[in-house]
Design a protein around this motif. Structure first.
Motif, PDB file in Angstrom:
ATOM      1  N   ALA A 189      -1.821   2.073  11.142  1.00 15.40           N
ATOM      2  CA  ALA A 189      -3.183   2.152  11.353  1.00 15.40           C
ATOM      3  C   ALA A 189      -4.236   2.487  10.272  1.00 15.40           C
ATOM      4  O   ALA A 189      -5.213   1.926  10.037  1.00 15.40           O
ATOM      5  CB  ALA A 189      -3.690   2.839  12.760  1.00 15.40           C
ATOM      6  N   ALA A 190      -3.536   3.500   9.543  1.00 11.05           N
ATOM      7  CA  ALA A 190      -4.668   4.324   8.588  1.00 11.05           C
ATOM      8  C   ALA A 190      -4.582   3.030   7.329  1.00 11.05           C
ATOM      9  O   ALA A 190      -5.592   3.177   6.476  1.00 11.05           O
ATOM     10  CB  ALA A 190      -3.796   5.391   7.855  1.00 11.05           C
ATOM     11  N   ALA A 191      -3.398   2.611   6.941  1.00 19.64           N
ATOM     12  CA  ALA A 191      -3.345   1.530   5.893  1.00 19.64           C
ATOM     13  C   ALA A 191      -4.338   0.367   6.247  1.00 19.64           C
ATOM     14  O   ALA A 191      -5.203  -0.132   5.402  1.00 19.64           O
ATOM     15  CB  ALA A 191      -1.926   1.205   5.609  1.00 19.64           C
ATOM     16  N   VAL A 192      -4.061  -0.226   7.289  1.00 16.01           N
ATOM     17  CA  VAL A 192      -4.994  -1.361   7.724  1.00 16.01           C
ATOM     18  C   VAL A 192      -6.484  -0.952   7.750  1.00 16.01           C
ATOM     19  O   VAL A 192      -7.358  -1.551   7.158  1.00 16.01           O
ATOM     20  CB  VAL A 192      -4.593  -1.888   9.229  1.00 16.01           C
ATOM     21  CG1 VAL A 192      -5.707  -2.953   9.686  1.00 16.01           C
ATOM     22  CG2 VAL A 192      -3.463  -2.525   9.192  1.00 16.01           C
ATOM     23  N   LEU A 225       0.920  -1.285   0.056  1.00 13.26           N
ATOM     24  CA  LEU A 225       0.074   0.166  -0.068  1.00 13.26           C
ATOM     25  C   LEU A 225       0.737   1.392  -0.121  1.00 13.26           C
ATOM     26  O   LEU A 225       0.336   2.239  -0.326  1.00 13.26           O
ATOM     27  CB  LEU A 225      -1.033   0.059   1.257  1.00 13.26           C
ATOM     28  CG  LEU A 225      -1.857  -1.249   1.354  1.00 13.26           C
ATOM     29  CD1 LEU A 225      -2.898  -1.005   2.448  1.00 13.26           C
ATOM     30  CD2 LEU A 225      -2.543  -1.537   0.001  1.00 13.26           C
ATOM     31  N   ALA A 226       1.969   1.220   0.127  1.00 11.61           N
ATOM     32  CA  ALA A 226       3.187   2.360   0.030  1.00 11.61           C
ATOM     33  C   ALA A 226       4.353   1.824  -0.595  1.00 11.61           C
ATOM     34  O   ALA A 226       4.411   0.606  -1.211  1.00 11.61           O
ATOM     35  CB  ALA A 226       3.638   2.507   1.618  1.00 11.61           C
ATOM     36  N   PHE A 246       8.464  -3.455  -8.691  1.00 14.99           N
ATOM     37  CA  PHE A 246       6.982  -3.723  -7.919  1.00 14.99           C
ATOM     38  C   PHE A 246       6.034  -2.590  -7.141  1.00 14.99           C
ATOM     39  O   PHE A 246       6.577  -2.371  -5.814  1.00 14.99           O
ATOM     40  CB  PHE A 246       7.415  -4.668  -6.850  1.00 14.99           C
ATOM     41  CG  PHE A 246       6.502  -5.799  -6.324  1.00 14.99           C
ATOM     42  CD1 PHE A 246       6.390  -6.880  -6.558  1.00 14.99           C
ATOM     43  CD2 PHE A 246       5.810  -5.329  -5.374  1.00 14.99           C
ATOM     44  CE1 PHE A 246       5.344  -7.835  -6.384  1.00 14.99           C
ATOM     45  CE2 PHE A 246       4.612  -6.244  -4.935  1.00 14.99           C
ATOM     46  CZ  PHE A 246       4.393  -7.428  -5.378  1.00 14.99           C
ATOM     47  N   PRO A 247       5.661  -1.829  -8.253  1.00 22.14           N
ATOM     48  CA  PRO A 247       5.185  -0.695  -7.624  1.00 22.14           C
ATOM     49  C   PRO A 247       3.688  -0.798  -6.546  1.00 22.14           C
ATOM     50  O   PRO A 247       3.164  -1.919  -6.697  1.00 22.14           O
ATOM     51  CB  PRO A 247       4.374  -0.023  -8.727  1.00 22.14           C
ATOM     52  CG  PRO A 247       4.405  -1.116 -10.029  1.00 22.14           C
ATOM     53  CD  PRO A 247       5.552  -2.026  -9.573  1.00 22.14           C
ATOM     54  N   HIS A 248       3.649  -0.123  -5.974  1.00 24.59           N
ATOM     55  CA  HIS A 248       2.357  -0.189  -4.830  1.00 24.59           C
ATOM     56  C   HIS A 248       1.165   0.046  -5.189  1.00 24.59           C
ATOM     57  O   HIS A 248       0.925   0.909  -6.394  1.00 24.59           O
ATOM     58  CB  HIS A 248       2.561   0.695  -3.672  1.00 24.59           C
ATOM     59  CG  HIS A 248       2.300   2.143  -3.742  1.00 24.59           C
ATOM     60  ND1 HIS A 248       3.211   3.021  -4.680  1.00 24.59           N
ATOM     61  CD2 HIS A 248       1.274   2.940  -3.533  1.00 24.59           C
ATOM     62  CE1 HIS A 248       2.827   4.065  -4.642  1.00 24.59           C
ATOM     63  NE2 HIS A 248       1.711   4.320  -4.079  1.00 24.59           N
ATOM     64  N   ASP A 306       0.520   3.619   5.025  1.00 23.58           N
ATOM     65  CA  ASP A 306      -0.157   4.678   4.273  1.00 23.58           C
ATOM     66  C   ASP A 306       0.709   5.565   3.569  1.00 23.58           C
ATOM     67  O   ASP A 306       1.318   6.238   4.333  1.00 23.58           O
ATOM     68  CB  ASP A 306      -1.316   5.233   5.361  1.00 23.58           C
ATOM     69  CG  ASP A 306      -2.158   6.054   4.326  1.00 23.58           C
ATOM     70  OD1 ASP A 306      -1.654   7.191   3.949  1.00 23.58           O
ATOM     71  OD2 ASP A 306      -3.335   5.669   3.649  1.00 23.58           O
ATOM     72  N   PRO A 307       0.954   5.682   2.397  1.00 26.29           N
ATOM     73  CA  PRO A 307       1.850   6.726   1.805  1.00 26.29           C
ATOM     74  C   PRO A 307       1.664   8.202   2.318  1.00 26.29           C
ATOM     75  O   PRO A 307       2.676   9.070   2.511  1.00 26.29           O
ATOM     76  CB  PRO A 307       1.713   6.369   0.307  1.00 26.29           C
ATOM     77  CG  PRO A 307       0.539   5.884   0.092  1.00 26.29           C
ATOM     78  CD  PRO A 307       0.165   5.092   1.350  1.00 26.29           C
TER      79      PRO A 307
END
Length: 455
Positions: free
Chosen positions: A222-225, A158-159, A166-168, A194-195
């Protein structure tokens, strides 16, 4: 006839500390043709000309299953390769490795990439070996063919991953990937940072570990999850959160499970045995992403582990050459912001975890559940791997839980002698590893097999 095709002799392995699915007890284990044929009372088995190995008080464990290993071959074999990684695995009691789809070139994002990796791995593995696929922007059409070819699931970031090939995935890419993986019944495994949070965090280069830690805050995980779980709710995909370092994500996972989301999570030895307060400035052997956090956070991860919140402890073995780590001992700058992020610990996971686990009142059955049965369950290998049980592969480890050793990086088998455990005294020594009933000699011929997803 090559060594890998020779028949496996009948053997009895005896120990007063056999770690079975229902607990630890004295037992005899009968091995025939690479499988566990019988588990009997201690001292009861005398089977013809079977070879007897009596371990005494040395424990007998099932071989560990490590579902998070970056082998990097082909393309970056100078970082790590199948021969060196699997030799290190065997020396550390790991008998099954599932290889990540990066940082090899090509990555495992197409069937052609998988074929290239399988071809070059042939005949090089000291342990049994499987492969993850990758889900990146634009390869949704490749996922079903890869799944049919036997990969164990699909990794996404995700980032930014750190490598261009191997891009996100952005929000639309993630939605498409999870929708497709739900349709074909595949497991999605996710690097969750989270980027936007990372970009907003203070970015202070230099040798101070506290500055690097501030650049990868808990909020990024936390934001990414949270975003991932929302997408999983909509798509119905089964998702697995990789290398959880922050306890901030635990309430999110608990709520998602209560809502019916199919989500599991793992953590790693370095998050459970190391702490930010102990990281020396400039020692970039400790750099990984997400980062090693503070001692209070570590305690919360152990509490979650004890409560069953994590399905597995796996290495996230992600080595590189010493120059990329910018290690000061090799003349590098020690700049955490610029150094390659990855921990090399494949051979040390079992003693590292046991050293800390026994201090916290856990036993060997707990360690086996976290490092063998749990990862085997994650990837659908419970019928063959992850337990000392009749019908399972005779993947076994003689482990002295009281032995101690000081970590000498030059004595490790992974390609580059870099580890944050250098000089540390660990408890628990691997004496012998058996793969499908045969002793693994890391100085002899490899006989590991390639395995495919079977469900």
């Amino acid at each position: 006839m090559p060594l890998s095709e020779l028949p496996v002799a009948t053997a009895v392995i005896r120990s007063r500390r056999v770690v079975l699915p229902d607990g630890e007890r004295p037992a005899d284990v009968l091995v025939r043709d690479g499988k566990i044929e019988q588990i009997a009372a201690h001292g009861s088995l005398l089977v013809g000309d079977a070879h007897l190995t009596d371990l005494g008080e040395v424990a007998l464990l099932p071989g560990l299953v490590d579902t998070h290993v970056h082998v990097n071959e082909p393309g970056r074999t100078e970082w790590e390769g199948f021969a060196t990684a699997t030799r290190a695995a065997a020396a550390g009691g790991v008998t099954t490795v599932i290889d990540m789809p990066l940082n090899s070139i090509p990555p495992t994002t197409t069937v052609a990439g998988l074929d290239a990796k399988r071809k070059i791995a042939e005949g090089q593995a000291w342990v049994d070996l499987g492969f993850w696929g990758g889900a990146i922007p634009g390869n949704t059409g490749d996922l079903e063919p890869l799944h049919e070819a036997g990969v164990f699931g699909f990794k996404s970031f995700l980032a930014p991953s750190g490598v261009d090939e191997f891009p996100h995935v952005e929000a639309a890419d993630l939605e498409a990937a999870l929708t497709e993986q739900a349709r074909i019944g595949a497991l999605a495994i996710i690097h969750a940072e989270d980027p936007a949070v990372l970009e907003a965090a203070p970015q202070q280069p230099g040798t101070h570990y506290r500055d690097f830690l501030a650049s990868r805050p808990d909020d990024a995980e936390a934001a990414a999850v949270a975003r991932l779980l929302d997408t999983a709710r909509r798509t119905g995909a089964r998702v697995h959160i990789l290398h959880v370092s922050s306890a901030a994500v635990l309430p999110l996972l608990a709520q998602a499970r209560a809502d019916g989301v199919q989500v599991t999570a793992e953590t790693c030895p370095h998050y459970l045995t190391l702490a930010a307060e102990e990281v020396p400035d400039g020692d970039t052997a400790f750099k990984c992403c997400p980062p090693i956090r503070d001692e209070s956070n570590r305690d919360l991860l152990w509490a979650a582990l004890a409560a069953g919140e994590f399905v597995a402890i796996v290495s996230d073995h992600s080595p590189s050459t010493p120059d990329l780590k910018l290690l000061q001992k090799y003349g590098g700058s020690g700049d955490f912001a610029k150094a390659w992020g990855g921990i090399a610990s494949l051979q040390l996971g079992l003693p590292a975890i046991w050293t800390e686990a026994r201090k916290r009142g856990h036993d060997l059955s707990d360690v086996v559940r976290w490092m063998s049965a749990g990862p085997a369950s994650l990837v659908g290998l419970t019928g063959t791997k992850g337990a000392i049980a009749v019908g399972h592969d005779a993947d076994l480890v003689a482990f002295d839980p009281d032995g101690e050793f000081a970590v000498d990086p030059d004595a490790l088998h992974h390609r580059n002698p870099v580890t944050p455990y250098a000089g540390k005294t660990l408890t628990g020594t691997v004496q012998t590893t058996w793969l499908r009933g045969r002793v693994v000699d890391v100085d002899a011929e490899p006989f590991g097999r390639q395995i495919l997803r079977t469900r």
